[in-house]
Design an enzyme around this catalytic site. Structure first.
Site, mmCIF file in Angstrom:
data_model
loop_
_atom_site.group_PDB
_atom_site.id
_atom_site.type_symbol
_atom_site.label_atom_id
_atom_site.label_comp_id
_atom_site.label_asym_id
_atom_site.label_seq_id
_atom_site.Cartn_x
_atom_site.Cartn_y
_atom_site.Cartn_z
ATOM 1 N N LYS A 21 -11.652 7.928 0.789
ATOM 2 C CA LYS A 21 -11.439 6.575 1.308
ATOM 3 C C LYS A 21 -10.539 6.711 2.540
ATOM 4 O O LYS A 21 -9.324 6.855 2.425
ATOM 5 C CB LYS A 21 -10.793 5.714 0.230
ATOM 6 N N GLU A 44 1.580 12.587 -0.606
ATOM 7 C CA GLU A 44 2.283 13.069 0.584
ATOM 8 C C GLU A 44 2.679 11.830 1.359
ATOM 9 O O GLU A 44 1.835 11.188 1.989
ATOM 10 C CB GLU A 44 1.373 14.010 1.395
ATOM 11 N N CYS A 82 4.196 12.105 9.691
ATOM 12 C CA CYS A 82 5.130 11.984 8.567
ATOM 13 C C CYS A 82 6.307 12.940 8.702
ATOM 14 O O CYS A 82 7.398 12.663 8.212
ATOM 15 C CB CYS A 82 4.398 12.250 7.252
ATOM 16 N N GLU A 86 11.522 4.539 7.846
ATOM 17 C CA GLU A 86 10.543 5.271 8.652
ATOM 18 C C GLU A 86 9.899 4.337 9.671
ATOM 19 O O GLU A 86 9.225 3.367 9.313
ATOM 20 C CB GLU A 86 9.463 5.887 7.760
#
Length: 492
Positions: free
Chosen positions: A175, A250, A284, A385
């Site tokens: 997906k 992750e 990331c 973040e």
């Protein structure tokens, strides 16, 4: 415009709803393709196709060596189509063509690596404590794996999951992000051409709320491998836990990039630029917190500003461009919002932090790389973040303070330290709470080793030989040569 259907059972399949949505070029702002809007019914169809393929002799009964051969062919086809795949991905997410071209060829290396590992996993024999009994452990595939992947590096981050999952003998439903689906449909077609039986690799496109939850909760799904934001990962973990499904997550990071007083400042500055401004900060592992010793703080900031003044911002399809657009409009707005938050908290904007204007910037979905000084580690800009080209520079006075600041975050994905002292480097390696620690470099990754985070940065590991174990389960086999020697009433 190009129209992309779902890819289920080795063929293009229109969505059950008959609906499609546009995917837009981040640079021009123009729609260039139509993507199928999948539904929960389509998710069910895809998972059932993957389950049927897992049970079918064409996949279940082939040898691990044969699986490896198919993956090698897959890798070769990726290399043969690398330019086309790179152009599609660059068009979809606005990444620099210079970066995407190398990244696509790196995807092929992942498949080659796990192709080689496919028939090297022999399980293990146990020196059992019972006479006349032979025991060994088989490593077996889990079944249907759902891989949910983000928009920043769709091909690469899907390969991190797909290659070991297939090498281990699973079937997969991918997906992708609704913002970057096209390249993964193209990848799945190459998988079928390489020899993957129908249903072994499927791609369902659409919106997470409409199909993602259905894929995770499906009773035939046995594993979920997710890369994305912290909130999304938490929701996936909770939903998967209800069905006792294993997960690999992750997630995000707020990685500290630490420059000690004895560092080679020229190299450290280059590492800081690469660490946060590569991929326009949309990664990331971005080194979004730059911790700098008091003695070299001003020199480092001046060096950073000097580098950014000469950075070429513009069309990502130009090989000379160094900083491309932000991949999505919502993310662009979020980044500019964080710039304002940082100002309100008292951080000092030394450079950038605005959207440039002019025809050379297409639809204007750019952010000039921002450098903030005067940042304390409790500010939102240092704790949350941003996922964009925004750097928080934080001072420290000694090594222990640097370590305290570095570890004072709920994330633990990556960290780096710059120093000429091996002793100090190893001290930081021992104390930093992060799944990856770089010494005098930043953003190095490889299919040969593991990647993953501590704390809220995720669960499990990707890469290296151990990644296949994330997609396997153990079966303990007991064999007695003479049935008369077995006592069914004695346990332990």
């Amino acid at each position: 415009m190009t129209t992309y259907d779902l890819y289920i059972g080795g063929r293009d399949v229109p969505p059950g709803s008959g609906q499609y949505f546009d995917t837009v070029e981040p640079f021009s702002g123009n729609a260039w393709a139509r993507i199928a809007r999948g539904t929960a019914q389509d998710a069910d169809t895809a998972v059932r196709a993957a389950h049927a393929a897992f049970e079918h002799k064409d996949w279940r009964d082939i040898t691990a060596t044969r699986r490896g051969a198919i993956l090698r062919r897959f890798a070769d086809l990726i290399v043969a189509h690398a330019d086309r795949l790179g152009q599609i991905e660059q068009r979809d997410n606005g990444k620099l063509i210079a970066e995407v071209s190398g990244q696509v060829r790196g995807v092929a290396e992942w498949f080659h690596y796990y192709a080689g590992l496919a028939d090297k996993d022999g399980g293990r024999v146990i020196p059992i404590n019972k006479p006349g009994v032979f025991n060994y452990i088989r490593h077996e595939p889990l079944g249907v794996v759902v891989a949910i992947t983000p928009w920043n590096s769709p091909l690469a981050l899907t390969a991190w999951k797909l290659a070991p999952a297939l090498a281990a003998g699973n079937t997969v439903v991918v997906k992708p992000s609704e913002f970057t689906s096209a390249s993964l449909i193209e990848l799945a077609r190459l998988g079928t051409e390489a020899g993957l039986p129908a249903g072994v690799l499927n791609v369902v496109t659409g919106f997470g709320a409409e199909i993602g939850d259905a894929l995770v909760r499906h009773p035939l799904t046995r594993k979920v491998a997710f890369t994305g934001g912290e909130a999304g990962g938490r929701a996936v973990n909770i939903a998967a836990a209800e069905g006792f499904k294993s997960v690999t997550l992750e997630l995000g990071g707020k990685s500290p990039n630490i420059i000690l007083a004895d560092a080679d400042l020229d190299q450290a500055i280059k590492g800081a630029v690469s660490g946060i401004f590569g991929a326009s900060g949309q990664t990331c592992m971005a080194g979004s917190r730059l911790l700098v010793h008091d003695s070299c703080h001003d020199a480092v900031v001046a060096g950073l500003v000097e580098v950014l003044k000469s950075a070429r911002i513009g069309d990502p399809s130009d090989f000379e461009t160094q900083i491309g657009p932000i991949a999505t409009r919502p993310q662009w707005e979020k980044i500019l919002g964080y710039v304002e938050i940082a100002k309100a908290e008292g951080a000092v904007l030394e450079y950038g932090g605005y959207a440039p204007e002019g025809p050379q910037y297409g639809c204007g979905q750019f952010v000039v790389p921002a450098i903030f000084t005067g940042v304390s580690n409790d500010m939102r800009i240092a704790q949350e973040e941003v996922f964009g080209p925004v750097l928080s520079v934080i001072r420290f006075s000694d090594d222990e303070e640097a370590l305290r600041i570095a570890n004072d975050t709920r994330f633990g994905l990556a960290a780096a330290v710059w120093t000429r002292s091996l002793e100090r480097a190893m001290h930081f390696v021992d104390r930093l709470q992060a799944g990856t620690v770089w010494v005098n470099n930043y953003r190095s990754t490889s299919f040969t080793t593991t990647f993953g985070g501590y704390k809220d940065s995720g669960l499990g590991r990707e890469g290296g030989p151990d990644a296949m174990r994330e997609f396997q389960q153990d079966k303990s086999v007991w064999i007695t040569g003479s049935p008369n020697r077995a006592n069914p009433f004695v346990l332990g």
